[in-house]
Design an enzyme around this catalytic site. Structure first.
Site, PDB file in Angstrom:
ATOM      1  N   ASP A  24       4.720   8.064   1.320  1.00  0.00           N
ATOM      2  CA  ASP A  24       4.529   7.692   2.723  1.00  0.00           C
ATOM      3  C   ASP A  24       5.840   7.621   3.511  1.00  0.00           C
ATOM      4  O   ASP A  24       6.346   6.548   3.833  1.00  0.00           O
ATOM      5  CB  ASP A  24       3.729   6.381   2.843  1.00  0.00           C
ATOM      6  N   ASP A  53       0.833  -1.210   0.000  1.00  0.00           N
ATOM      7  CA  ASP A  53       0.000   0.000   0.000  1.00  0.00           C
ATOM      8  C   ASP A  53       0.864   1.255   0.000  1.00  0.00           C
ATOM      9  O   ASP A  53       0.351   2.363  -0.124  1.00  0.00           O
ATOM     10  CB  ASP A  53      -0.953   0.015   1.201  1.00  0.00           C
TER      11      ASP A  53
END
Ligand code: AMP
Ligand code: MG
Length: 497
Positions: free
Chosen positions: A258, A248
């Site tokens: 991220d 993800d």
């Protein structure tokens, strides 16, 4: 305030998001607006650098045309599959077309609970927000594909972690936020139509060159493998350790995304891990290429129904061809890595034996306490002279500099044979080997001052240094220094919640 949004994801990909609103926050304060990026996006930077900007970038007052949605995705986290993760503390506001005609997402991180929040509070603490800002901008300045920070605000409320911490919201800009996990979400639901819609959308948005190809979905798999191979090679070339390479957290665009427990390696050790939750070193420096390959295999699995359709319904044929593409990852990666290493070593020509020369330079650093970043900078110093007279600085980095006795003459013979002016070569090496990276102790110092004292000066200074990673400025000498061995050995990072 209006941004000229054109929200294709919300328009085209129903089923892969839920409409959702940002939580209201009590007292938003703008800490930093990224003026250059705002300009790039065609936004009015000056007008946004204001209390109105604080309202906008906290989610309190949305710009006209924003359609806030929480994106759905699944993902393998540390090898285990979760069929539903999704934006648990993030929202997509929409997309704008930037001045170069590129479609960019604008999204919040830390904007409150969503249907995907599970046990989390949907909030972000100031430290991790500033960390993502710093490291993303550092990666950008290094020329590495990355999402970027557009703005950071404090919210005026505390978020509860191991203790109360100031809350913040990061506004993030990305080529898109579509992840390998987005495909896994559609695949896990067995919704082939949705999967095809997503794949077509990604091809349109990120890989227009494969549109109309004979087998576009195989083309997509190959193109993503190539983009990720190139990206990971760039990480490895600068010593970047992402820290949480779950599926993800792997984008379809090929951007780094991220920034949680990520950090740059200081002393060269392939097994370096900083993340406190990465107990077994799954995401250690040296494991990043094979883990990327593993993630891409999960992508191929998600894509399989479409690949089977492109193989005339024959599953075995589809699997075989997908395996072949995945099998090429390592060599594609190695080519990118070697291209980067040639630049770092000052080699302008391609010659047989370059791979070994590069690998042996690294092998010689192991166990020597050698700072990875400084080693290449000092190799550039060594390249200033045609003979060995400038090698002392590099040798000083080694606990035992005899490790260099065999390697340096080989390297020197190799570069001298190219016949380039030494000063020119040294300059070229300095233009690809950064002097300033986000040193872990400097990042912590900046975050501490902001969080504990509300003092943003160290953050601002560090950011300014990281925006020019290659040019040596004597007054910035402290930013080039590694932490002490003791400080470095105990350094741990945490997921950015
Ligand atoms: P990450 O480790 O940051 O990639 O996040 C993994 C998943 O956890 C994502 O689905 C996030 O949305 C979710 N998550 C992380 N932190 C929070 C939080 N504070 N509140 C709600 N969800 C969170
Ligand atoms: Mg994530």
């Amino acid at each position: 305030m209006s941004f000229s949004f054109d929200n294709s994801y919300a328009r085209d990909l129903e089923g892969l998001y839920v409409p959702w609103k940002a939580a209201e926050v009590p007292a938003p304060k703008l800490i930093r607006l990224n003026h250059a990026l705002a300009e790039e996006l065609g936004l009015e930077a000056k007008a946004l650098d204001s209390s109105e900007g604080a309202q906008i970038f906290s989610g309190n007052k949305l710009p006209e045309g924003a359609v806030t949605i929480a994106q759905a995705y699944a993902g393998h986290q540390f090898g285990g599959f979760s069929p539903q993760l999704g934006d648990g503390r993030a929202l997509l506001l929409g997309e704008v077309i930037d001045k170069q005609g590129k479609r960019r997402d604008i999204a919040f991180k830390g904007s409150g609970r969503t249907p995907f929040s599970r046990g989390g509070d949907g909030k972000a603490a100031l430290g991790p927000v500033l960390r993502e800002y710093l490291i993303g901008e550092a990666m950008f300045a290094l020329g590495i594909p990355t999402t970027r920070a557009l703005a950071a605000v404090t919210t005026g409320e505390f978020v509860r972690r191991e203790r109360n911490l100031p809350g913040a919201v990061l506004t993030r800009v990305a080529a898109s936020h579509i992840r390998v996990g987005t495909f896994q979400f559609a695949a896990a639901r067995g919704d082939e139509a949705l999967l095809a819609k997503l794949a077509n959308y990604v091809i349109d948005r990120h890989y227009p060159e494969i549109k109309g190809a004979d087998k576009p979905y195989f083309g997509l798999l190959r193109a993503l493998c190539e983009r990720q191979a190139a990206l990971i090679a760039r990480w490895m070339n600068v010593g970047f350790i992402h820290g949480v390479m779950n599926t993800d957290n792997m984008t379809l665009s090929g951007e780094t995304i991220d920034y949680g427990p990520c950090a740059f390696m200081d002393r060269y050790d392939p097994k370096t891990v900083f993340s406190s939750i990465d107990e077994y070193g799954r995401y250690a420096y040296v494991n990043q290429p094979p883990i990327a390959n593993w993630n891409l295999a999960r992508f191929a699995e998600a894509l399989l129904p479409l690949l089977i359709a492109e193989s005339g319904g024959e599953q075995d044929k589809a699997v075989e061809q997908a395996m072949e593409i995945l099998g090429d990852f390592q060599s594609v990666y190695e080519q990118h890595w070697l291209t980067g290493m040639r630049g770092k070593l000052g080699l302008t020509r391609e010659e047989e034996g370059d791979l070994e020369l590069a690998q042996e330079f690294l092998a010689g650093m192991e166990g020597q306490g050698v700072d990875f970043t400084l080693a290449f900078r000092r190799l550039a110093d060594a390249a200033e002279a045609a003979d060995a007279s400038r090698e002392g600085w590099l040798r000083q980095l080694y606990a035992d500099d005899k490790k260099l006795d065999a390697w340096l003459p080989r390297w020197r013979a190799r570069i001298n044979a190219e016949g380039l002016d030494p000063a020119q070569r040294a300059q070229a090496m300095r233009s690809v080997n950064p002097l300033y990276i986000p040193r872990n102790h400097k990042v912590e110092e900046a975050l501490d001052a902001a969080v504990e004292l509300g003092n943003y000066e160290p953050f601002e200074r560090l950011l300014a240094v990281l925006q020019q990673p290659f040019s040596d400025k004597p007054e910035r000498a402290a930013y080039a220094e590694p932490a002490t061995a003791e400080a470095s050995a105990g350094y741990r990072t945490f997921c950015g919640t």
